[in-house]
Every structure is written in C-alpha cells, then in structure tokens.
Scaffold this motif. Structure first.
Motif, PDB file in Angstrom:
ATOM      1  N   GLU A 144       0.841  -1.207   0.000  1.00 19.22           N
ATOM      2  CA  GLU A 144       0.000   0.000   0.000  1.00 19.22           C
ATOM      3  C   GLU A 144       0.876   1.257   0.000  1.00 19.22           C
ATOM      4  OE1 GLU A 144      -3.159  -0.083  -0.544  1.00 19.22           O
ATOM      5  OE2 GLU A 144      -3.530  -2.214  -0.182  1.00 19.22           O
ATOM      6  N   GLU A 178      -3.991   5.755  -0.671  1.00 18.83           N
ATOM      7  CA  GLU A 178      -3.102   4.597  -0.457  1.00 18.83           C
ATOM      8  C   GLU A 178      -2.413   4.670   0.896  1.00 18.83           C
ATOM      9  OE1 GLU A 178      -3.510   2.181  -2.256  1.00 18.83           O
ATOM     10  OE2 GLU A 178      -4.382   3.091  -4.025  1.00 18.83           O
ATOM     11  N   HIS A 209      -4.852   3.422   3.302  1.00 23.90           N
ATOM     12  CA  HIS A 209      -4.957   1.949   3.255  1.00 23.90           C
ATOM     13  C   HIS A 209      -3.858   1.316   4.114  1.00 23.90           C
ATOM     14  CE1 HIS A 209      -7.022   2.161  -0.978  1.00 23.90           C
ATOM     15  NE2 HIS A 209      -7.771   2.637  -0.010  1.00 23.90           N
ATOM     16  N   GLU A 219     -11.605   0.944  -7.013  1.00 20.73           N
ATOM     17  CA  GLU A 219     -10.307   1.373  -7.561  1.00 20.73           C
ATOM     18  C   GLU A 219     -10.160   0.938  -9.023  1.00 20.73           C
ATOM     19  OE1 GLU A 219      -8.869   3.461  -5.828  1.00 20.73           O
ATOM     20  OE2 GLU A 219      -7.826   2.730  -4.056  1.00 20.73           O
ATOM     21  N   GLN A 264     -11.348  -2.261  -3.700  1.00 18.11           N
ATOM     22  CA  GLN A 264     -10.646  -2.609  -4.949  1.00 18.11           C
ATOM     23  C   GLN A 264     -11.582  -2.616  -6.154  1.00 18.11           C
ATOM     24  OE1 GLN A 264      -7.369  -1.861  -3.695  1.00 18.11           O
ATOM     25  NE2 GLN A 264      -7.265  -2.776  -5.726  1.00 18.11           N
TER      26      GLN A 264
HETATM   27 MG    MG Z   1      -4.715   0.509  -1.879  1.00 20.12          MG
END
Ligand code: MG
Length: 162
Positions: free
Chosen positions: A18, A51, A54, A131, A128
C-alpha cells in the motif's frame, strides 16, 4: 485474539504494498504535473493520499490484533511517464495486482479460520472494485480523447474536480 504469524506476515507485506502504491501514485502525479496535465496530477495526489490511508488501516488492524509491524523496504519507482494514457494503463494494471494480493490474503485467512481477518478484508475487497472501476474510467477517457490535444485537456480538467 492474536494474529497467526503467517497472516500477520501477509498483512504486513500488504502494508508495504500500500505504501509502494502511494509512492507510485505520487511519482505519477509529479510526472503528469511536469507534462502539463494538472487535473490528472491532482487526481493522482488524491489517490496517493488514499493509499497512505490503506496502509494505516492495515497497521491499525495488526496492532489491534496484538501483532507487531515490520517497516520493510519500499521499492523505488523506476517508471517515468509523459503520456497520461500510459499512466492510466499502468495504474489499472497495478490495481488489478493489488486486488489479487488482497484476495490471496483473504483465502489464507479463510484457510486459517481467521474470521476477523476475513471481515477486515471485506472493506478492501469492496474498495478494490471501486479502484479498478475508477482507473478503468480514466483509461477509457484518455483512450477516447486519443491524439486530440483539446479533448485530452478537457478530460484532464474534469479529473481536476475529484
Ligand atoms: Mg490501496
């Protein structure tokens, strides 16, 4: 309940991935800024911030499960870009790689009977999907603009609203 060592290790590796993702998006943002795509540079900065979050989320989870976090090596970013479509393609490929990495940990947690980690990872699995979807939208937008500089810059401006 304390984390099983193999799951802790897998989650820890994901923390590094990440933070690498953050590093990658940060560099892509810088490249797009240099190429004059300020909107996409902004979009990528937002991605960089996500990120980092995350990574933080997984660190907090490992800590909550009485695990220790190893702050391992984050790879250097070696790719440079001047074309936004190439960035979008690389970003989508990277997200697909991250999705598979999370699925692999989920399967391992299931095998270990680690219900808590399964539940924890559900958020990441849903994330995800988003994403990959948003990365696909960006790729499609630059693809549609093609060689038309005007269309590319119009789409870039739109990305600046993120
Ligand atoms: Mg990520």
């Amino acid at each position: 309940m304390k984390l099983n060592e193999s799951i802790r290790k897998a989650l820890n590796d994901q923390v590094v991935k990440e933070f690498y993702s953050a590093y990658l998006y940060r560099s892509m943002s810088s490249d797009m800024k240099a190429a004059g795509y300020k909107g996409y540079a902004h979009w990528l900065m937002k991605q960089y911030e996500e990120e980092m979050e995350h990574g933080e989320k997984i660190i907090a989870y490992i800590e909550d499960r009485d695990g220790t976090v190893d702050f391992g090596q984050i790879d250097a970013v070696t790719s440079r870009f001047d074309c936004p479509l190439k960035v979008a393609e690389a970003a989508l490929a990277h997200e697909q790689y991250v999705s598979e990495s999370i699925r692999t940990i989920f399967r391992a947690a299931r095998e270990e009977g680690d219900i808590e980690t399964e539940v924890f990872l559900q958020w990441f699995i849903t994330e995800q999907i988003e994403e990959e979807s948003s990365s696909t939208d960006v790729k499609n937008g630059f693809e549609a603009a093609g060689d038309c500089k005007g269309l590319r810059f119009m789409f870039d401006a739109q990305l600046g609203n993120r």
